[in-house]
Design an enzyme around this catalytic site. Structure first.
Site, PDB file in Angstrom:
ATOM      1  N   TYR A   1     -23.396  -5.303  10.528  1.00  0.00           N
ATOM      2  CA  TYR A   1     -21.972  -5.127  10.212  1.00  0.00           C
ATOM      3  C   TYR A   1     -21.520  -3.742  10.658  1.00  0.00           C
ATOM      4  CZ  TYR A   1     -17.768  -4.505   7.361  1.00  0.00           C
ATOM      5  OH  TYR A   1     -16.484  -4.254   6.937  1.00  0.00           O
TER       6      TYR A   1
ATOM      7  N   GLY B   1       0.831  -1.216   0.000  1.00  0.00           N
ATOM      8  CA  GLY B   1       0.000   0.000   0.000  1.00  0.00           C
ATOM      9  C   GLY B   1       0.858   1.255   0.000  1.00  0.00           C
TER      10      GLY B   1
HETATM   11  N1  LIG Z   1      -4.050   7.441   9.011  1.00  0.00           N
HETATM   12  C1  LIG Z   1      -4.318   7.160  10.263  1.00  0.00           C
HETATM   13  O1  LIG Z   1      -4.740   8.039  11.044  1.00  0.00           O
HETATM   14  C2  LIG Z   1      -4.105   5.757  10.788  1.00  0.00           C
HETATM   15  C3  LIG Z   1      -4.435   5.502  12.137  1.00  0.00           C
HETATM   16  C4  LIG Z   1      -4.238   4.218  12.614  1.00  0.00           C
HETATM   17  C5  LIG Z   1      -3.685   3.232  11.812  1.00  0.00           C
HETATM   18  N2  LIG Z   1      -3.394   3.523  10.513  1.00  0.00           N
HETATM   19  C6  LIG Z   1      -2.826   2.424   9.698  1.00  0.00           C
HETATM   20  O2  LIG Z   1      -1.734   2.910   8.938  1.00  0.00           O
HETATM   21  C7  LIG Z   1      -1.636   2.215   7.707  1.00  0.00           C
HETATM   22  C8  LIG Z   1      -1.584   3.198   6.567  1.00  0.00           C
HETATM   23  O3  LIG Z   1      -2.746   4.013   6.630  1.00  0.00           O
HETATM   24  P1  LIG Z   1      -2.940   5.347   5.786  1.00  0.00           P
HETATM   25  O4  LIG Z   1      -3.653   6.317   6.632  1.00  0.00           O
HETATM   26  O5  LIG Z   1      -1.667   5.730   5.159  1.00  0.00           O
HETATM   27  O6  LIG Z   1      -3.997   4.828   4.719  1.00  0.00           O
HETATM   28  P2  LIG Z   1      -4.224   5.143   3.177  1.00  0.00           P
HETATM   29  O7  LIG Z   1      -3.659   6.445   2.759  1.00  0.00           O
HETATM   30  O8  LIG Z   1      -5.677   4.898   2.966  1.00  0.00           O
HETATM   31  O9  LIG Z   1      -3.379   4.001   2.513  1.00  0.00           O
HETATM   32  C9  LIG Z   1      -3.798   2.694   2.552  1.00  0.00           C
HETATM   33  C10 LIG Z   1      -3.050   2.004   1.460  1.00  0.00           C
HETATM   34  O10 LIG Z   1      -3.403   0.630   1.507  1.00  0.00           O
HETATM   35  C11 LIG Z   1      -3.702   0.239   0.201  1.00  0.00           C
HETATM   36  N3  LIG Z   1      -4.564  -0.916   0.178  1.00  0.00           N
HETATM   37  C12 LIG Z   1      -5.793  -1.079   0.692  1.00  0.00           C
HETATM   38  N4  LIG Z   1      -6.257  -2.299   0.437  1.00  0.00           N
HETATM   39  C13 LIG Z   1      -5.273  -2.938  -0.267  1.00  0.00           C
HETATM   40  C14 LIG Z   1      -5.151  -4.214  -0.829  1.00  0.00           C
HETATM   41  N5  LIG Z   1      -6.125  -5.098  -0.750  1.00  0.00           N
HETATM   42  N6  LIG Z   1      -4.004  -4.532  -1.471  1.00  0.00           N
HETATM   43  C15 LIG Z   1      -3.000  -3.640  -1.590  1.00  0.00           C
HETATM   44  N7  LIG Z   1      -3.067  -2.411  -1.090  1.00  0.00           N
HETATM   45  C16 LIG Z   1      -4.198  -2.060  -0.441  1.00  0.00           C
HETATM   46  C17 LIG Z   1      -4.353   1.432  -0.453  1.00  0.00           C
HETATM   47  O11 LIG Z   1      -4.306   1.272  -1.861  1.00  0.00           O
HETATM   48  P3  LIG Z   1      -5.427   1.890  -2.848  1.00  0.00           P
HETATM   49  O12 LIG Z   1      -4.978   3.282  -3.132  1.00  0.00           O
HETATM   50  O13 LIG Z   1      -5.383   0.981  -4.028  1.00  0.00           O
HETATM   51  O14 LIG Z   1      -6.730   1.855  -2.115  1.00  0.00           O
HETATM   52  C18 LIG Z   1      -3.444   2.521   0.072  1.00  0.00           C
HETATM   53  O15 LIG Z   1      -2.271   2.595  -0.695  1.00  0.00           O
HETATM   54  C19 LIG Z   1      -2.849   1.280   7.654  1.00  0.00           C
HETATM   55  O16 LIG Z   1      -2.462  -0.009   8.060  1.00  0.00           O
HETATM   56  C20 LIG Z   1      -3.802   1.883   8.668  1.00  0.00           C
HETATM   57  O17 LIG Z   1      -4.668   0.929   9.221  1.00  0.00           O
HETATM   58  C21 LIG Z   1      -3.579   4.762   9.986  1.00  0.00           C
END
Ligand SMILES: NC(=O)c1ccc[n+]([C@@H]2O[C@H](COP(=O)([O-])OP(=O)(O)OC[C@H]3O[C@@H](n4cnc5c(N)ncnc54)[C@H](OP(=O)(O)O)[C@@H]3O)[C@@H](O)[C@H]2O)c1
Length: 314
Positions: free
Chosen positions: A170, A10
């Site tokens: 859900y 991701g």
């Molecule tokens: N941001 C926050 O405040 C926060 C807080 C707690 C935890 N986190 C954790 O931090 C991590 C990164 O979060 P983020 O905020 O940077 O999220 P984000 O910007 O939404 O990025 C998520 C990434 O995961 C990819 N993804 C989702 N489903 C996928 C799949 N099936 N196969 C491959 N890639 C996939 C998305 O790709 P697409 O573009 O194709 O959708 C995107 O590149 C995650 O694990 C999240 O749970 C974030």
């Protein structure tokens, strides 16, 4: 000097993209493992340009699909001699989603993406990680797991393959929290299982980070407004990407395994008490995680499900 190779899932937006830029800037060969190559190409080009490092590769991976993981790992192993770092960053959380969704292998989508996918990916890459001098895996967890300080909270083990999808309401946040708790449990168990292979496995409890415009675009309309307001105060993803980098490369953590870090890179401990004032401190603090994560019954159930559903015995 031997090339240092890292896979970030991701990596086309948010923290994953910021981390890809950080590692590329520091001279690593970065494999951006993304499900949509078309939209990820722009991110790859931007990272190459900003880091002035051409060793940024883009490979197709849908973490929710076991078939895609198998295919990704086969291609990766045929192209690269070893793997130093794996960051299981990609996650499924579609804010406001009301519909229970299944992955291609008929597993609830949050669990397929956030728990079983990282398990299968790590397992299939284990022998390539073993070839590194300092192999490390980092799993992206969340403060959402604090809901497990509630003694009644349980992972919905009985509804991970669509068993109750038509009869139980859900809740996307509950399923997300459950899948990330399972990922934390898995982190502890994998750290034990991988000790002999010298692979360190840790997790980072991510708190608030600005959401990327790509992620906000995917949201239902009222959530978009809320996310934009929150973004005014939340820190940039690069701050968390620095944590990814430090935990995965620093000498200080070279021998650290089976730990959950908070956003200040401090090790979080299991709660000693989950009652009264201690519980309030647990919920509002960043020093303790729920005892639920260490309960042997839960560990066994998560591990059994991972190995059964992915056909991996390690
Ligand atoms: N941001 C926050 O405040 C926060 C807080 C707690 C935890 N986190 C954790 O931090 C991590 C990164 O979060 P983020 O905020 O940077 O999220 P984000 O910007 O939404 O990025 C998520 C990434 O995961 C990819 N993804 C989702 N489903 C996928 C799949 N099936 N196969 C491959 N890639 C996939 C998305 O790709 P697409 O573009 O194709 O959708 C995107 O590149 C995650 O694990 C999240 O749970 C974030």
């Amino acid at each position: 000097m031997e090339e240092k190779i890292i896979i970030i899932t991701g990596a086309n937006s948010g923290i994953g993209k910021a981390a890809a830029l950080k590692f590329a800037t520091e001279g690593y060969r970065v494999i951006m493992a993304c499900r949509n190559l078309k939209i990820s190409l722009a991110a790859q080009q931007e990272i190459i340009h900003l880091s002035d490092n051409k060793l940024v590769d883009l490979m197709e991976l849908d973490v929710s699909s076991f078939a895609s993981i198998h295919s990704f790992c086969a291609t990766f192993k045929s192209k690269y001699p070893h793997l130093d770092i794996l960051i299981n960053n990609a996650a499924y959380l579609n804010h406001g989603e009301k519909e229970y969704k299944l992955s291609p292998e008929n597993i609830e989508l949050s669990f397929a993406t956030n728990t079983f996918g990282p398990f299968l990916l790590s397992s299939l890459l284990k022998n390539h990680l073993e070839k590194s001098k300092d192999p490390r895996i980092l799993n992206a967890c969340t403060t959402n797991i604090k809901h497990f300080f509630d003694p009644k909270r349980r992972i919905e083990f009985d509804n991970l393959q669509g068993e109750l999808k038509d009869t139980r309401t859900y809740n996307v946040y509950k399923m997300y929290g459950d899948s990330k708790m399972a990922l934390l449990i898995l982190t502890f168990k994998m750290a034990e299982e991988y000790k002999d292979a010298g692979i360190k496995v840790n997790a980072l409890q991510i708190n608030r980070v600005k959401l990327s415009k790509e992620t906000i675009e995917k949201m239902h309309s009222k959530w978009k407004v809320l996310a934009r307001i929150q973004n005014l105060i939340n820190p940039a993803p690069s701050r968390m990407a620095d944590n990814y980098f430090d935990i995965c490369t620093s000498e200080a953590y070279k021998n650290v395994t089976g730990q959950l870090f908070n956003h200040k890179r401090e090790i979080i401990k299991p709660a000693t008490s989950e009652k009264g004032i201690a519980q309030i401190k647990n919920i509002f603090g960043i020093s303790y995680y729920p005892k639920y994560a260490n309960d042997p019954k839960n560990v066994e159930q998560v591990w059994k499900l991972c190995t059964k559903l992915t056909f991996i015995t390690n």
